[in-house]
Scaffold this motif. Structure first.
Motif, PDB file in Angstrom:
ATOM      1  N   LEU A 206      -2.832   7.063  -2.669  1.00 19.49           N
ATOM      2  CA  LEU A 206      -3.845   5.489  -2.020  1.00 19.49           C
ATOM      3  C   LEU A 206      -3.560   5.490  -0.471  1.00 19.49           C
TER       4      LEU A 206
ATOM      5  N   PHE B  80      -3.966   6.858  -7.696  1.00 14.71           N
ATOM      6  CA  PHE B  80      -2.459   6.853  -8.160  1.00 14.71           C
ATOM      7  C   PHE B  80      -1.692   7.606  -6.242  1.00 14.71           C
TER       8      PHE B  80
ATOM      9  N   VAL C  14       0.991  -1.150   0.228  1.00 18.42           N
ATOM     10  CA  VAL C  14      -0.559   0.213   0.155  1.00 18.42           C
ATOM     11  C   VAL C  14       1.051   1.365  -0.122  1.00 18.42           C
ATOM     12  N   ASP C  15       1.877   0.729   0.896  1.00 18.36           N
ATOM     13  CA  ASP C  15       2.928   1.842   0.585  1.00 18.36           C
ATOM     14  C   ASP C  15       3.936   2.509  -0.700  1.00 18.36           C
ATOM     15  N   LEU C  16       3.718   1.912  -1.887  1.00 14.81           N
ATOM     16  CA  LEU C  16       4.392   2.130  -2.850  1.00 14.81           C
ATOM     17  C   LEU C  16       4.400   3.295  -3.432  1.00 14.81           C
ATOM     18  N   PRO C  17       2.927   4.023  -3.281  1.00 13.48           N
ATOM     19  CA  PRO C  17       3.243   5.440  -4.306  1.00 13.48           C
ATOM     20  C   PRO C  17       3.792   6.671  -3.113  1.00 13.48           C
ATOM     21  N   PHE C  18       4.405   5.961  -2.162  1.00 10.14           N
ATOM     22  CA  PHE C  18       5.117   7.139  -1.406  1.00 10.14           C
ATOM     23  C   PHE C  18       6.443   7.053  -1.241  1.00 10.14           C
ATOM     24  N   ALA C  19       6.511   5.086  -1.738  1.00 11.17           N
ATOM     25  CA  ALA C  19       8.097   5.315  -2.192  1.00 11.17           C
ATOM     26  C   ALA C  19       8.622   5.243  -3.667  1.00 11.17           C
ATOM     27  N   LEU C  20       7.289   4.952  -5.238  1.00  8.38           N
ATOM     28  CA  LEU C  20       8.175   4.932  -5.737  1.00  8.38           C
ATOM     29  C   LEU C  20       8.558   6.607  -6.711  1.00  8.38           C
ATOM     30  N   PRO C  21       9.117   6.764  -7.419  1.00 10.34           N
ATOM     31  CA  PRO C  21       9.510   7.936  -7.728  1.00 10.34           C
ATOM     32  C   PRO C  21       8.335   8.419  -8.823  1.00 10.34           C
TER      33      PRO C  21
END
Lengths: 285, 280, 242
Positions: free
Chosen positions: B158, B155, B106-113
């Motif tokens: 989220l 995205f 769920v944290d992907l949008p935080f980590a992905l540039p």
């Protein structure tokens, strides 16, 4: 004995409902999170491993990677120092305006990345406050590394502070006060009493700070000038490649950042799982 | 470390050293890197005067860009509110294999540039993309339309609702739900009248965070949006375009509007959090 | 209309919470389930309230197969240790809840509901506090709201799970007396869980001393107290509860 539906406890949802909700949730996450991630790798490797390797070894890509690393190497430690200083001030002392200070620290999270870059152009750009002075002394900030670092610092400086402030506030002052009463100096107290207590929170904050620093796009886009081979960080290089229709190369570089993201997420989960209590009193993102 | 400076009346003296150094460094850092540049933004538009400012903002292209940024952010926040509630509920209340992985992702949008997300979404929703193609067959175009902007902003926002709700759900004891059941409520009544209202402040906080983030978003949007002026051009992009045209004042004017909105959102969030806390 | 619990067992994973527990109580009795934590008393209470289901055994009350009735239809008023009040609702809305969730046909008109709420608030000595929120009340007041809320549905039985556990000693003593007098007034079958023996013997007609999922001794309060019949009961009663 009673039958199935009636042995459902009042706070439990019906099994069919549960399955349906889980399915919908997974479908949503799959479509919005998993598919884009898979796309990155799928597109990157669509011409095979050799193509990816070639894209990464290409000169402009190399300088982009280098620039990204240098930027992070400068911005992250500085922000970590800031984070520690700010949390020391906020957690261990009482002073008026503390609330305002904490709100100001949160500021970059509410500001658009483009605006974050814009403000440095307004100060250091050709038409900026120091524009003339800088040009006369042939100092380049905008369209050069210093500008990129500044913009990156702005966007990422809250991460460590936001992690440490609640943590250190929660941990209180007693241990430090005890150390001081036993004759320890300030630095000594910090190094030997505070630091061990906050080390996992600090690591966590640095991790997030780094991920964002390497991936920052909007703010850097404004200040960098997009000079290929000179002032393009990895995200900017990806944009350049994509706009040039070099999709495989773009995704190849993107997949490196995507891997970084996955590593960050994994480390983050591990830290949260093993050191949850020592990371934060309350989680903010 | 030196002994305490002479007691300052404006704060409680503390036994711990380092106040001057830490606060001093903090304030210096903040002022130099944050406050001064922000001040530049606030001051700059006035070069063209109030009428110049209004002219910039009255331009159709600018109006459209601002409306698009705000409108799409609002819709994206709404989508994330509904699905974020669902995801948080499922993650906290149910058990299923792989839940930990789902939780982490769920944290992907935080980590992905954002640039990476941007090109991925653009490819995914293009006419021949994995999602874009089937949608195309049903006459729905996502890329190069406002819909694409909404998708990208969904995205990016989220995690906000999910992460704001999760701790609240975890902390919420089931007893209130049990009490409602013993008082005669059906499960649906319990969810509607006991659970949902208890979640409302956090839900709104998460939605506000998602909205605030989406309004200023740039990287994940510009690829999928196609940036057609008057159609799918977002406000942050317009700032960059104006800068490239050397219209610094114009760029600043839009920037100030966006900054003002940021402050309003920050204030709203603080109020929401105070409301949340008062309910305890 | 007596309560008959017959050989009820419940296990959580590998933990046997209740092992073949049986108990009978006449209509209107005040029964205390007394024992240390882990003895199964709360589990038994929750089973009575429909919040848990036993693995074996049966329960009858008011001529009903009690276990066949879903929780929301049992009309067993449940009072929790930590009140479980609805924090976003006022006191009056909390108390009225059981009435407002009734299906349309059975629901009293709004005026009638308001009247009943006022009556109940007076009964628990909280008149005039209807518009307050739970966060504005003291612990003792909150528990009385919880009680009023449970009474609003005209329950067949009252189930109380260590209701005074979160309150300080003085308030506890006051509420003890008050609850007993309320019971005499209303005559409801009441099951009360506690680990505090002073509390149990001060209020209950019948006391069941429980240990490790079984009932060690069950009988009239004065009987149990004066004539312990098993080593555990003897030991438990000798140890002053805190």
């Amino acid at each position: 004995m009673t039958h199935r539906a009636e042995t459902l406890r009042p706070t439990e949802d019906h099994p069919l409902l549960r399955v349906a909700l889980i399915a919908v949730a997974l479908a949503f996450l799959g479509a919005f999170l998993v598919l884009p991630l898979v796309t990155v790798f799928h597109e990157a490797f669509s011409d095979g491993l050799a193509a990816v390797w070639a894209a990464l070894r290409e000169a402009d890509a190399q300088s982009a990677i280098g620039l990204t690393l240098i930027t992070a190497a400068i911005a992250v430690p500085l922000n970590a120092a800031f984070g520690v200083a700010a949390s020391w001030a906020v957690a261990k002392f009482d002073f008026p305006g503390k609330g305002l200070l904490v709100t100001l620290i949160d500021l970059p999270f509410s500001v658009s990345p483009v605006v974050s870059g814009l403000i440095y152009v307004l100060v250091f750009g050709l038409q900026g406050w120091f524009g003339d002075w800088l040009r006369q002394h042939d100092v380049k900030i905008i369209f050069a590394l210093p500008g990129i670092v500044l913009a990156t610092i702005f966007v990422t400086f809250p991460f460590v502070a936001r992690e440490l402030i609640p943590l250190m506030t929660d941990q209180g002052r007693e241990e430090e006060e005890a150390a001081v009463s036993l004759g320890a100096s300030g630095w000594s107290t910090f190094r030997r009493v505070t630091l061990p207590n906050i080390k996992w929170g600090l690591l966590y904050g640095v991790l997030l700070c780094n991920a964002r620093a390497m991936g920052e796009f909007g703010a850097v886009s404004v200040v960098s000038g997009h000079i290929r081979g000179l002032t393009d960080t990895m995200p900017l290089h990806i944009e350049a490649l994509y706009n040039d229709y070099q999709y495989v190369a773009a995704f190849a570089v993107a997949s490196v950042l995507a891997c970084l993201a996955l590593v960050t997420l994994t480390l983050k989960s591990v830290l949260e799982w093993r050191y949850g209590d020592e990371i934060a009193a309350v989680h903010h993102h | 470390m030196a002994a305490l400076a002479p007691a300052r009346r404006w704060r409680n003296p503390s036994a711990l050293p380092g106040f001057g150094l830490s606060l001093g460094f903090t304030l210096f850092y903040l002022s130099a890197l944050v406050l001064v540049p922000l001040a530049a933004l606030v001051i700059r538009p006035w070069e063209i005067g109030w009428s110049g400012f209004r002219e910039v903002l009255a331009d159709a292209r600018v109006v459209h860009a601002l409306l698009l940024s705000f409108g799409a952010s609002f819709i994206a926040a709404a989508i994330n509110t509904a699905f974020g509630l669902l995801v948080a509920w499922v993650l906290v209340r149910y058990r299923f294999p792989g839940k930990n992985v789902v939780d982490a992702i769920v944290d992907l949008p935080f980590a992905l540039p954002t640039a990476v997300a941007g090109i991925a979404l653009s490819t995914l929703y293009a006419r021949n993309g994995w999602i874009g193609a089937p949608l195309s067959e049903h006459g729905i175009t996502v890329a190069y339309t406002p819909l694409g902007v909404v998708v990208a902003l969904t995205f990016i926002g989220l995690p906000f609702v999910v992460r704001t709700l999760q701790p609240v759900l975890v902390e919420m004891s089931r007893e209130a739900e049990e009490a409602a059941a013993t008082l005669g409520a059906t499960r649906f009544q319990t969810l509607r009248r006991v659970v949902f209202p208890a979640l409302l402040p956090s839900l709104l906080t998460g939605a506000a965070l998602a909205f605030a983030r989406a309004v200023g978003e740039y990287g994940s949007v510009i690829f999928i949006a196609g940036n057609l002026p008057g159609i799918s051009e977002i406000a942050p992009l317009l700032i960059i375009i104006k800068l490239n045209e050397n219209d610094v004042a114009g760029a600043s004017a839009i920037g100030v509007v966006m900054l003002a909105i940021s402050f309003v959102m920050l204030l709203t969030l603080n109020l929401l959090q105070a409301w949340s806390a008062a309910r305890k | 209309m007596s309560l008959t619990i017959d050989s009820v067992s419940k296990r959580f994973g590998s933990f046997e919470a209740l092992e073949g527990v049986s108990l009978r109580a006449p209509q209107g009795a005040f029964v205390a389930l007394l024992g240390p934590s882990g003895s199964g008393k709360t589990t038994l209470l929750r089973i009575l309230g429909g919040l848990e289901f036993p693995d074996a055994g049966s329960i009858h009350f008011a001529d009903l197969n009690w276990l066949g009735v879903p929780a929301r239809a049992r009309r067993a008023g449940f009072v929790f240790q930590h009140y479980a009040l609805f924090k976003h609702m006022t006191v009056a809305q909390n108390v009225a809840f059981g009435l407002t969730v009734k299906p349309r046909r059975e629901r009293p008109p709004r005026g009638e509901i308001a009247r009943r709420v006022e009556e109940l608030l007076a009964l628990v000595q909280l008149e005039g506090l209807g518009k307050r929120y739970p966060s504005q009340l003291s612990g003792g007041q909150r528990q009385r709201v919880a009680l009023a809320r449970a009474l609003a549905i005209e329950p067949r039985m009252l189930l109380l799970d260590e209701p005074f556990g979160a309150l300080d000693a003085k308030v506890r003593k006051e509420l003890r007396v008050w609850l007993r007098s309320l019971h005499e007034k209303l005559g409801l079958t009441t099951i009360f869980v506690t680990h505090d023996q002073d509390e149990a013997f001060a209020m209950a007609d019948l006391v069941a001393v429980m240990n490790a999922g079984k009932i060690e001794q069950y009988g009239p309060a004065h009987d149990v107290r004066s004539t312990p019949r098993t080593p555990f009961v003897l030991d438990f009663l000798e140890t002053r509860a805190n």
